[in-house]
Design a protein around this motif. Structure first.
Motif, PDB file in Angstrom:
ATOM      1  N   THR A 120      43.831 -38.284  49.581  1.00 59.44           N
ATOM      2  CA  THR A 120      42.506 -37.759  49.238  1.00 59.44           C
ATOM      3  C   THR A 120      42.449 -36.228  49.291  1.00 59.44           C
ATOM      4  OG1 THR A 120      41.761 -37.996  51.536  1.00 59.44           O
ATOM      5  CG2 THR A 120      41.325 -39.839  50.034  1.00 59.44           C
ATOM      6  N   ALA A 121      43.581 -35.593  49.550  1.00 62.73           N
ATOM      7  CA  ALA A 121      43.600 -34.133  49.684  1.00 62.73           C
ATOM      8  C   ALA A 121      43.151 -33.439  48.402  1.00 62.73           C
ATOM      9  CB  ALA A 121      44.986 -33.651  50.086  1.00 62.73           C
ATOM     10  N   GLY A 122      43.428 -34.040  47.259  1.00 62.30           N
ATOM     11  CA  GLY A 122      43.036 -33.430  45.990  1.00 62.30           C
ATOM     12  C   GLY A 122      41.569 -33.610  45.641  1.00 62.30           C
ATOM     13  N   ASN A 123      40.913 -34.518  46.318  1.00 67.26           N
ATOM     14  CA  ASN A 123      39.482 -34.738  46.070  1.00 67.26           C
ATOM     15  C   ASN A 123      38.664 -33.688  46.809  1.00 67.26           C
ATOM     16  OD1 ASN A 123      40.419 -37.031  44.830  1.00 67.26           O
ATOM     17  ND2 ASN A 123      39.790 -38.407  46.464  1.00 67.26           N
ATOM     18  N   LYS A 124      37.545 -33.354  46.227  1.00 70.48           N
ATOM     19  CA  LYS A 124      36.660 -32.385  46.871  1.00 70.48           C
ATOM     20  C   LYS A 124      35.357 -33.076  47.238  1.00 70.48           C
ATOM     21  CE  LYS A 124      34.869 -27.749  46.177  1.00 70.48           C
ATOM     22  NZ  LYS A 124      34.738 -26.637  45.227  1.00 70.48           N
ATOM     23  N   LEU A 125      34.944 -32.926  48.493  1.00 69.59           N
ATOM     24  CA  LEU A 125      33.657 -33.480  48.915  1.00 69.59           C
ATOM     25  C   LEU A 125      32.561 -32.576  48.333  1.00 69.59           C
ATOM     26  CD1 LEU A 125      34.504 -34.254  52.654  1.00 69.59           C
ATOM     27  CD2 LEU A 125      34.483 -35.834  50.733  1.00 69.59           C
ATOM     28  N   PRO A 126      31.784 -33.087  47.392  1.00 68.01           N
ATOM     29  CA  PRO A 126      30.862 -32.218  46.650  1.00 68.01           C
ATOM     30  C   PRO A 126      29.809 -31.542  47.523  1.00 68.01           C
ATOM     31  CG  PRO A 126      30.557 -34.526  46.021  1.00 68.01           C
ATOM     32  CD  PRO A 126      31.713 -34.470  46.955  1.00 68.01           C
ATOM     33  N   SER A 127      29.302 -32.236  48.516  1.00 69.78           N
ATOM     34  CA  SER A 127      28.221 -31.656  49.312  1.00 69.78           C
ATOM     35  C   SER A 127      28.717 -30.633  50.328  1.00 69.78           C
ATOM     36  CB  SER A 127      27.438 -32.753  50.016  1.00 69.78           C
ATOM     37  OG  SER A 127      28.317 -33.544  50.772  1.00 69.78           O
ATOM     38  N   LEU A 128      30.001 -30.707  50.687  1.00 66.87           N
ATOM     39  CA  LEU A 128      30.547 -29.767  51.664  1.00 66.87           C
ATOM     40  C   LEU A 128      31.500 -28.755  51.039  1.00 66.87           C
ATOM     41  CD1 LEU A 128      31.268 -32.211  54.637  1.00 66.87           C
ATOM     42  CD2 LEU A 128      29.341 -30.654  54.373  1.00 66.87           C
ATOM     43  N   GLY A 129      32.058 -29.098  49.872  1.00 66.01           N
ATOM     44  CA  GLY A 129      32.975 -28.186  49.203  1.00 66.01           C
ATOM     45  C   GLY A 129      34.348 -28.098  49.853  1.00 66.01           C
ATOM     46  N   ILE A 130      34.742 -29.128  50.602  1.00 67.65           N
ATOM     47  CA  ILE A 130      36.051 -29.136  51.252  1.00 67.65           C
ATOM     48  C   ILE A 130      36.845 -30.346  50.772  1.00 67.65           C
ATOM     49  CG2 ILE A 130      35.278 -27.860  53.291  1.00 67.65           C
ATOM     50  CD1 ILE A 130      35.079 -30.515  54.785  1.00 67.65           C
ATOM     51  N   SER A 131      38.119 -30.356  51.103  1.00 65.71           N
ATOM     52  CA  SER A 131      39.005 -31.438  50.688  1.00 65.71           C
ATOM     53  C   SER A 131      38.598 -32.766  51.324  1.00 65.71           C
ATOM     54  CB  SER A 131      40.440 -31.094  51.089  1.00 65.71           C
ATOM     55  OG  SER A 131      41.286 -32.204  50.938  1.00 65.71           O
ATOM     56  N   GLY A 132      38.811 -33.847  50.594  1.00 65.49           N
ATOM     57  CA  GLY A 132      38.544 -35.188  51.111  1.00 65.49           C
ATOM     58  C   GLY A 132      39.449 -35.563  52.271  1.00 65.49           C
ATOM     59  N   ALA A 133      40.547 -34.838  52.446  1.00 70.99           N
ATOM     60  CA  ALA A 133      41.457 -35.104  53.565  1.00 70.99           C
ATOM     61  C   ALA A 133      40.766 -34.902  54.912  1.00 70.99           C
ATOM     62  CB  ALA A 133      42.684 -34.206  53.473  1.00 70.99           C
ATOM     63  N   PHE A 134      39.768 -34.042  54.952  1.00 69.09           N
ATOM     64  CA  PHE A 134      39.069 -33.772  56.208  1.00 69.09           C
ATOM     65  C   PHE A 134      38.380 -35.016  56.764  1.00 69.09           C
ATOM     66  CE2 PHE A 134      39.584 -29.415  54.772  1.00 69.09           C
ATOM     67  CZ  PHE A 134      39.904 -28.775  55.962  1.00 69.09           C
ATOM     68  N   ASP A 135      38.073 -35.970  55.918  1.00 69.76           N
ATOM     69  CA  ASP A 135      37.466 -37.215  56.396  1.00 69.76           C
ATOM     70  C   ASP A 135      38.419 -38.027  57.274  1.00 69.76           C
ATOM     71  OD1 ASP A 135      34.862 -37.129  55.476  1.00 69.76           O
ATOM     72  OD2 ASP A 135      35.352 -38.031  53.538  1.00 69.76           O
ATOM     73  N   PHE A 136      39.722 -37.851  57.070  1.00 70.71           N
ATOM     74  CA  PHE A 136      40.703 -38.677  57.779  1.00 70.71           C
ATOM     75  C   PHE A 136      41.440 -37.929  58.883  1.00 70.71           C
ATOM     76  CE2 PHE A 136      40.105 -40.441  53.537  1.00 70.71           C
ATOM     77  CZ  PHE A 136      39.640 -41.702  53.904  1.00 70.71           C
ATOM     78  N   LEU A 137      41.197 -36.647  59.031  1.00 68.69           N
ATOM     79  CA  LEU A 137      41.848 -35.888  60.100  1.00 68.69           C
ATOM     80  C   LEU A 137      41.454 -36.362  61.500  1.00 68.69           C
ATOM     81  CD1 LEU A 137      41.980 -32.258  58.684  1.00 68.69           C
ATOM     82  CD2 LEU A 137      43.781 -34.003  58.760  1.00 68.69           C
ATOM     83  N   PRO A 138      40.208 -36.814  61.728  1.00 66.37           N
ATOM     84  CA  PRO A 138      39.894 -37.349  63.059  1.00 66.37           C
ATOM     85  C   PRO A 138      40.764 -38.550  63.428  1.00 66.37           C
ATOM     86  CG  PRO A 138      37.880 -36.988  61.833  1.00 66.37           C
ATOM     87  CD  PRO A 138      39.013 -36.762  60.886  1.00 66.37           C
ATOM     88  N   LEU A 139      41.105 -39.367  62.457  1.00 57.28           N
ATOM     89  CA  LEU A 139      41.969 -40.522  62.690  1.00 57.28           C
ATOM     90  C   LEU A 139      43.347 -40.070  63.148  1.00 57.28           C
ATOM     91  CD1 LEU A 139      41.887 -43.623  62.353  1.00 57.28           C
ATOM     92  CD2 LEU A 139      42.708 -43.299  60.028  1.00 57.28           C
ATOM     93  N   VAL A 140      43.868 -39.041  62.510  1.00 60.20           N
ATOM     94  CA  VAL A 140      45.190 -38.514  62.865  1.00 60.20           C
ATOM     95  C   VAL A 140      45.143 -37.841  64.232  1.00 60.20           C
ATOM     96  CG1 VAL A 140      47.007 -36.896  62.192  1.00 60.20           C
ATOM     97  CG2 VAL A 140      45.826 -38.237  60.441  1.00 60.20           C
ATOM     98  N   GLY A 141      44.161 -36.973  64.437  1.00 63.87           N
ATOM     99  CA  GLY A 141      44.050 -36.269  65.720  1.00 63.87           C
ATOM    100  C   GLY A 141      43.837 -37.210  66.890  1.00 63.87           C
ATOM    101  N   GLY A 142      42.937 -38.165  66.729  1.00 61.54           N
ATOM    102  CA  GLY A 142      42.701 -39.145  67.787  1.00 61.54           C
ATOM    103  C   GLY A 142      43.935 -39.999  68.039  1.00 61.54           C
ATOM    104  N   GLY A 143      44.636 -40.377  66.978  1.00 64.26           N
ATOM    105  CA  GLY A 143      45.854 -41.171  67.121  1.00 64.26           C
ATOM    106  C   GLY A 143      46.936 -40.436  67.891  1.00 64.26           C
ATOM    107  N   ILE A 144      47.100 -39.150  67.602  1.00 66.87           N
ATOM    108  CA  ILE A 144      48.095 -38.348  68.333  1.00 66.87           C
ATOM    109  C   ILE A 144      47.767 -38.324  69.816  1.00 66.87           C
ATOM    110  CG2 ILE A 144      48.927 -35.984  68.674  1.00 66.87           C
ATOM    111  CD1 ILE A 144      48.703 -35.648  65.588  1.00 66.87           C
ATOM    112  N   LEU A 145      46.505 -38.090  70.140  1.00 65.47           N
ATOM    113  CA  LEU A 145      46.114 -38.057  71.557  1.00 65.47           C
ATOM    114  C   LEU A 145      46.275 -39.427  72.215  1.00 65.47           C
ATOM    115  CD1 LEU A 145      42.992 -35.718  71.610  1.00 65.47           C
ATOM    116  CD2 LEU A 145      45.312 -35.229  72.388  1.00 65.47           C
ATOM    117  N   ILE A 146      45.953 -40.495  71.502  1.00 70.63           N
ATOM    118  CA  ILE A 146      46.112 -41.840  72.058  1.00 70.63           C
ATOM    119  C   ILE A 146      47.573 -42.106  72.381  1.00 70.63           C
ATOM    120  CG2 ILE A 146      46.057 -44.295  71.399  1.00 70.63           C
ATOM    121  CD1 ILE A 146      43.299 -43.702  70.113  1.00 70.63           C
TER     122      ILE A 146
END
Length: 173
Positions: A120-146
Motif C-alpha cells: 500500500t506504499a504507493g497509495n495515498k490517503l486522500p484526507s491525510l496526504g500520506i502513504s497508505g503504508a502508514f496504516d500498517f506501521l503500527p502492526l509492524v512496530g507493535g509486532g517488533i516490541l511483542i
C-alpha cells in the motif's frame, strides 16, 4: 547471566515506558481529534475530513503499543486456572510455550504487516496526504516490541529471574 539480563531488563523497561507514554499520548490525541470532529460537524455544520482517518491510525498505534507493554508486564490475557494446581516445573514449561507462541504471533505481525505496508506504499490517503503504508506501521512496530518483550521473558525465565511485574515470578511457589 543474571547481570546481563538485569541490564537488558532496564533497557526493555525503558522501551516499555516510552511505548506506554506514546500509547497514552495517542489515546489523548485521538480523543481530541474526535472532539474536534464533533464540534465542527454539530456546532459549525462543517466536517473535517482528516479527523477520522487520523484517529483510526492513532488507535492502531495505542492498541499495538499497549498490547506489547501488556505482554512485557504480564498483563496480557491468559487462562491460568490450571496453573494453580500444576507443579512448578510444568508451570515453567507452559509459560515458556506460551511465550514462544506469542513470539511467533508477533513475528507474523511484523512479516505480514510489512507486506501490507509495502503493497500500500504507493497509495495515498486522500484526507491525510500520506502513504497508505502508514496504516500498517503500527502492526509492524507493535509486532517488533511483542517479539522483543517475549524473548526477554523467555531469557529472564531461563536465567531464574522474575518475569512479571512487582517481583512476581514463576520460580516462587
Amino acid at each position: 547471566m543474571q547481570g546481563t539480563m538485569r541490564d537488558i531488563a532496564r533497557i526493555t523497561g525503558t522501551m516499555g515506558r516510552i511505548a506506554l507514554w506514546l500509547s497514552g499520548t495517542g489515546l489523548v490525541l485521538m480523543t481530541a481529534f474526535i472532539s474536534v470532529q464533533v464540534f465542527y460537524r454539530y456546532v459549525l455544520n462543517d466536517s473535517q475530513s482528516w479527523t477520522e482517518p487520523a484517529s483510526v491510525m492513532l488507535m492502531g498505534w495505542f492498541i499495538f503499543l499497549g498490547a506489547a507493554v501488556g505482554i512485557r508486564e504480564g498483563y496480557h490475557l491468559s487462562f491460568d486456572v490450571l496453573l494453580y494446581v500444576l507443579p512448578l516445573k510444568v508451570k515453567l514449561v507452559l509459560h515458556s510455550i506460551s511465550d514462544a507462541v506469542v513470539i511467533a504471533f508477533g513475528g507474523g505481525m511484523v512479516w505480514f504487516g510489512a507486506e501490507l505496508a509495502e503493497k500500500t506504499a504507493g497509495n495515498k490517503l486522500p484526507s491525510l496526504g500520506i502513504s497508505g503504508a502508514f496504516d500498517f506501521l503500527p502492526l509492524v512496530g507493535g509486532g517488533i516490541l511483542i517479539v522483543l518483550f517475549s524473548l526477554e521473558r523467555l531469557a529472564r525465565r531461563a536465567a531464574g529471574l522474575p518475569t512479571a511485574r512487582f517481583g512476581e515470578t514463576e520460580l516462587e511457589d
